[in-house]
Design a protein around this motif. Sequence first.
Motif, PDB file in Angstrom:
ATOM      1  N   ASP A   1      45.564   2.460 -34.850  1.00 47.69           N
ATOM      2  CA  ASP A   1      46.321   3.699 -34.666  1.00 47.69           C
ATOM      3  C   ASP A   1      45.467   4.801 -34.044  1.00 47.69           C
ATOM      4  OD1 ASP A   1      48.839   2.918 -35.527  1.00 47.69           O
ATOM      5  OD2 ASP A   1      48.446   3.361 -37.623  1.00 47.69           O
ATOM      6  N   ILE A   2      44.202   4.880 -34.418  1.00 52.70           N
ATOM      7  CA  ILE A   2      43.308   5.875 -33.824  1.00 52.70           C
ATOM      8  C   ILE A   2      43.171   5.634 -32.326  1.00 52.70           C
ATOM      9  CG2 ILE A   2      40.874   6.583 -33.680  1.00 52.70           C
ATOM     10  CD1 ILE A   2      40.783   6.320 -36.757  1.00 52.70           C
ATOM     11  N   GLN A   3      42.968   4.364 -31.946  1.00 51.30           N
ATOM     12  CA  GLN A   3      42.820   4.048 -30.522  1.00 51.30           C
ATOM     13  C   GLN A   3      44.099   4.345 -29.756  1.00 51.30           C
ATOM     14  OE1 GLN A   3      39.788   2.511 -28.903  1.00 51.30           O
ATOM     15  NE2 GLN A   3      40.979   3.671 -27.417  1.00 51.30           N
ATOM     16  N   GLN A   4      45.241   3.994 -30.327  1.00 57.17           N
ATOM     17  CA  GLN A   4      46.504   4.259 -29.645  1.00 57.17           C
ATOM     18  C   GLN A   4      46.783   5.756 -29.533  1.00 57.17           C
ATOM     19  OE1 GLN A   4      49.243   1.875 -31.993  1.00 57.17           O
ATOM     20  NE2 GLN A   4      49.096   0.167 -30.557  1.00 57.17           N
ATOM     21  N   ALA A   5      46.466   6.509 -30.585  1.00 58.64           N
ATOM     22  CA  ALA A   5      46.662   7.951 -30.551  1.00 58.64           C
ATOM     23  C   ALA A   5      45.787   8.583 -29.475  1.00 58.64           C
ATOM     24  CB  ALA A   5      46.357   8.565 -31.918  1.00 58.64           C
ATOM     25  N   GLU A   6      44.550   8.121 -29.387  1.00 54.87           N
ATOM     26  CA  GLU A   6      43.630   8.650 -28.381  1.00 54.87           C
ATOM     27  C   GLU A   6      44.148   8.376 -26.972  1.00 54.87           C
ATOM     28  OE1 GLU A   6      38.818   8.790 -27.795  1.00 54.87           O
ATOM     29  OE2 GLU A   6      39.722   6.906 -28.469  1.00 54.87           O
ATOM     30  N   LEU A   7      44.629   7.165 -26.734  1.00 54.97           N
ATOM     31  CA  LEU A   7      45.172   6.825 -25.419  1.00 54.97           C
ATOM     32  C   LEU A   7      46.409   7.657 -25.093  1.00 54.97           C
ATOM     33  CD1 LEU A   7      44.769   2.936 -25.528  1.00 54.97           C
ATOM     34  CD2 LEU A   7      43.508   4.525 -24.064  1.00 54.97           C
ATOM     35  N   MET A   8      47.256   7.890 -26.100  1.00 58.66           N
ATOM     36  CA  MET A   8      48.447   8.700 -25.898  1.00 58.66           C
ATOM     37  C   MET A   8      48.070  10.131 -25.518  1.00 58.66           C
ATOM     38  SD  MET A   8      51.794   8.677 -25.903  1.00 58.66           S
ATOM     39  CE  MET A   8      52.281   7.216 -26.837  1.00 58.66           C
ATOM     40  N   ILE A   9      47.063  10.673 -26.194  1.00 60.03           N
ATOM     41  CA  ILE A   9      46.611  12.035 -25.906  1.00 60.03           C
ATOM     42  C   ILE A   9      46.085  12.139 -24.475  1.00 60.03           C
ATOM     43  CG2 ILE A   9      44.790  13.715 -26.435  1.00 60.03           C
ATOM     44  CD1 ILE A   9      45.154  12.871 -29.418  1.00 60.03           C
ATOM     45  N   TYR A  10      45.245  11.192 -24.068  1.00 61.09           N
ATOM     46  CA  TYR A  10      44.672  11.253 -22.721  1.00 61.09           C
ATOM     47  C   TYR A  10      45.738  11.016 -21.650  1.00 61.09           C
ATOM     48  CZ  TYR A  10      39.876  11.671 -24.368  1.00 61.09           C
ATOM     49  OH  TYR A  10      38.715  12.132 -24.934  1.00 61.09           O
TER      50      TYR A  10
END
Length: 399
Positions: free
Chosen positions: A301-310
């Motif tokens: 979830d952290i990785q997906q959230a980071e990708l969504m933000i960028y």
Amino acid sequence: MDFAVPDRALEIGARVEKFVREVVIPYEKDGRRDHHGAPLDEMVDEMREKARAAGVMTPHILPDGSHLTQVETAYVLIKSGLSPLGPLACNTMAPDEGNMYLLGHVGSPELKDKFLKQMVSGHARSAFFMTEPADWGGAGSDPSMMKTTCRKDGNHWVVNGKKTFITGADGAKVGIVMAASEEEDSKGGACMFLVDLPDPAIRIVDVPNTIDTSMPGSHATVEIENLRVPADQLLGQPGEGFKYAQVRLSPARLSHCMRWLGCCIRAQEIATDYACRREAFRKTLIDHEGVGFMLAQNKIDIQQAELMIYWCASVLDTGDLGTTESSISKVAVSEALMRIADNCVQVMGGTGVTDKTIVEQVYREVRAFRIYDGPTEVHKWSLAKKIKRQWRDAQAQDG
């Protein structure tokens, strides 16, 4: 989309992370809090003096007044969020960060000189007066319901109404007040005004205890009675307030995602350390699949959230307001961060619901994040309307 973070942002982010981990985190145990649990200005000012000395005050705005790109800002604000106090210390916290962004894009040189400078320097907190009480029938997620009004009176505007959940109003020095115009040349639109605070015409009537405690001044309800604002303190053009609100809100939603992702990364670190040290049934907790899998899901979830933000940041960097992208990111990231925070509490068991670590605070803060700047359901409703409109357009093109 190019998600690569430029070297200058990597360098700024590294300095911010070092400052937050070494200087700010010890303040998490500082008892200088108000009765709502929010940090007192005395403590905030002390942290900000140290941030200035470390060269990390308002790090997303460069010395010449220009802003980092949204992709660069994402990297820096995630680092500032490694402590709930980090954004306060570094002056990347809401509502100030969003207010600085709006004023930087819409404000006249005179308004920037009078109001923006003191905000960027970290010497003034600000408040954004938009939301109105539900029992008054005022604007919440639907700003078109706004009942606070403004009218011209000579070389002033006069504002009357009520506002609620105004973050940081208590103690703020700068206010941005939004009101529906009664003037014909405003074409039924809204206006925004810059005001010096405190002002006797803006009276705080209630500051409720809330689930989140990270923002000084908490979330006040105010009454505005015959507030007189000089005409030259109108932000932008009359009747354009709703448009300016979107200029502010689209990147502000994303900035919230950045900061709270930083907090959840830290919560994951704390929960992981706990699970790798604590033993039960003759092995460490992380070796029990029920626990280890929660931490593994958090990493996903952290990785997906980071990708969504960028992804959303890269859209905003194209010059697009990115309202669709910011809505998608707000929903996806806030819901993911809620799962992360909940898992961290669960992994730590009884310790996770105490104030021994910041994990329980992160849980509370993220729970509130799912509501402010538009609840999940409002964003989904907006997206559904766009889906329907796109379908109709496609049908029309097909004849």
